[in-house]
Write a protein that holds these residues in place. Structure first.
Motif, mmCIF file in Angstrom:
data_model
loop_
_atom_site.group_PDB
_atom_site.id
_atom_site.type_symbol
_atom_site.label_atom_id
_atom_site.label_comp_id
_atom_site.label_asym_id
_atom_site.label_seq_id
_atom_site.Cartn_x
_atom_site.Cartn_y
_atom_site.Cartn_z
ATOM 1 N N UNK A 65 -11.477 18.142 23.152
ATOM 2 C CA UNK A 65 -10.923 19.497 23.184
ATOM 3 C C UNK A 65 -9.623 19.527 23.987
ATOM 4 N N UNK A 66 -9.620 18.842 25.130
ATOM 5 C CA UNK A 66 -8.415 18.800 25.973
ATOM 6 C C UNK A 66 -7.289 18.057 25.252
ATOM 7 N N UNK A 85 3.368 13.461 29.662
ATOM 8 C CA UNK A 85 4.211 13.970 30.751
ATOM 9 C C UNK A 85 4.891 12.824 31.495
ATOM 10 N N UNK A 128 -0.080 21.667 22.091
ATOM 11 C CA UNK A 128 0.874 22.327 22.990
ATOM 12 C C UNK A 128 2.237 21.629 22.899
ATOM 13 N N UNK A 129 2.211 20.309 22.819
ATOM 14 C CA UNK A 129 3.481 19.564 22.716
ATOM 15 C C UNK A 129 4.163 19.847 21.375
ATOM 16 N N UNK A 168 3.960 22.678 19.899
ATOM 17 C CA UNK A 168 4.570 24.003 20.110
ATOM 18 C C UNK A 168 5.915 23.858 20.830
ATOM 19 N N UNK A 174 -5.819 20.347 22.675
ATOM 20 C CA UNK A 174 -4.966 21.391 23.268
ATOM 21 C C UNK A 174 -3.615 20.809 23.709
ATOM 22 N N UNK A 175 -3.655 19.666 24.400
ATOM 23 C CA UNK A 175 -2.398 19.095 24.911
ATOM 24 C C UNK A 175 -1.479 18.694 23.763
ATOM 25 N N UNK A 199 -9.656 11.748 28.599
ATOM 26 C CA UNK A 199 -9.809 13.184 28.382
ATOM 27 C C UNK A 199 -10.711 13.438 27.175
ATOM 28 N N UNK A 258 3.872 13.529 25.415
ATOM 29 C CA UNK A 258 2.481 14.003 25.497
ATOM 30 C C UNK A 258 1.801 13.561 26.797
#
Lengths: 102, 271
Positions: free
Chosen positions: B120-121, B163, B128-129, B131, B124-125, B117, B161
């Motif tokens: 930037x991705x 999943x 997000x985790x 959060x 974000x991921x 990845x 992270x």
């Protein structure tokens, strides 16, 4: 898979991207590319997630990147009809409060 | 999320292991279904952490078989091992964050290691985790700047992270105050409910176990003493289980000959 799981309807004002099935590391780049391409040529993009059975974090990140791009280029980006699984993941990360969801 | 709850995702059969000559696990079986939270309990030295390390493939057993997601972890190819690693998340008791990296870099590490990845991705991921575990905005801090509860939550963020399909916890709420411990329990339940993850949680915290477990396995002296639902465990009339639930220490009947040997024999080893 890429042929089946994503397609879109587009006019000068709006592009609706329909995603279905499973979105994960194997195909999230395709979602991201489609969203960003649509945002470059259309003022408003909506991703319809009604038929998404599973979406992983890379798929959600593609949506976040779409919103990021839209906000920095004066475009509109939203999600529509997220399936139960998608909605629960958005809620877990509190992204339901960030996206416009119809 | 729709799950086939009859699918076995973790299968341990007749696991035996020794430290030196001492038998630590003595024929342990375990069968965890998809979407299940299995809590492993037991007193100190019961073998619960050893069982976890074996399931993770960190220790080689003397005998027995371990299957994760249908694959025998000791009989798979290198590539299959790599794939399996991506499907497994582990949250260690200590947190095991790299002290030289920021919290954000720690969380992003598996994405950098296992995926292609873009940055930037990955950003974000991983954020997000953070959060998800209620550490939004903490990505630039160093682990040394976090409290004990925050370290556990950051470690949890790193463990999810990718999943993963399977998530393993070693004492997730040990040493935390009751409020923070309860938050970790809620997070564990949310992850199961939203992502359909299957989990094995090793803990000695009774309140936590009763809150999160679909089933509890109690180990004693390396053996599976009982496996059952929370209600079944609470109703058990097994003395060792009752001792554990009532936090009574173990008082084995003393064997005078063994006791004397332990005190006096120069080459005495536990068997």
């Amino acid at each position: 898979m890429t042929e089946d799981f994503i397609h879109f309807d587009k006019n000068d004002e709006l592009c609706i991207i329909y995603v279905s099935g499973e979105v994960d590391l194997s195909n999230s780049a395709e979602v991201r590319k489609t969203i960003l391409s649509a945002l470059k040529t259309t003022p408003e993009v909506v991703v319809n997630l009604a038929h998404v059975e599973y979406i992983d974090s890379s798929g959600i990140a593609a949506m976040v990147e779409g919103l990021q791009f839209a906000n920095s280029h004066g475009k509109t980006f939203g999600l529509s009809k997220p399936s139960k699984q998608v909605r629960s993941i958005l809620e877990l990360a509190r992204l339901d409060q960030v996206f416009r969801i119809d | 999320m729709e799950t086939n709850n009859n699918e076995t995702v973790i299968e341990v059969k007749d696991l035996v292991t020794h430290y030196g000559q001492r038998k630590i696990l003595d024929g342990v079986d375990l069968d965890v279904k998809k979407g299940e939270i299995r809590v492993i309990m037991g007193g100190s030295g019961s073998g619960k952490s050893t069982l976890l390390w074996h399931i993770l493939g960190l220790y080689q057993p003397t005998e027995g078989q371990i299957k994760l997601l249908g694959k025998d972890i000791h009989r798979i190819s290198f590539n299959e091992q790599l794939q399996l690693k991506q499907d497994i998340g582990v949250s260690f008791q200590s947190g095991a964050l790299f002290s030289s990296m920021t919290v954000g870099e720690n969380v992003a590490l598996p994405l950098r290691e296992f995926t292609e990845l873009d940055e930037n991705t990955i950003r974000i991921i991983s954020r997000m985790k953070l959060e998800v575990v209620n550490l939004g905005g903490f990505h630039k801090l160093m682990p040394s700047q976090l409290s004990g509860g925050m370290v556990k939550r950051a470690a949890l963020a790193r463990s999810i992270v990718m999943d993963p399909k399977l998530l393993f916890f070693d004492e997730p709420s040990a040493g935390l105050d009751p409020v923070v411990a309860s938050e970790i329990d809620d997070l564990i339940l949310s992850l199961r409910d939203t992502m359909g993850m299957s989990m094995v949680v090793v803990t000695h915290e009774l309140d936590s176990a009763f809150k999160i477990a679909d089933k509890i396995t109690v180990l004693d002296n390396g053996k599976n003493l009982i496996t059952g639902t929370v209600e079944e465990i609470k109703k058990s009339e097994n003395k060792r289980v009752m001792d554990l639930l009532q936090r009574r220490s173990r008082h084995d009947k003393l064997n005078p000959k063994d006791y004397l040997k332990r005190l006096t024999q120069e080459n005495y080893t536990l068997t």
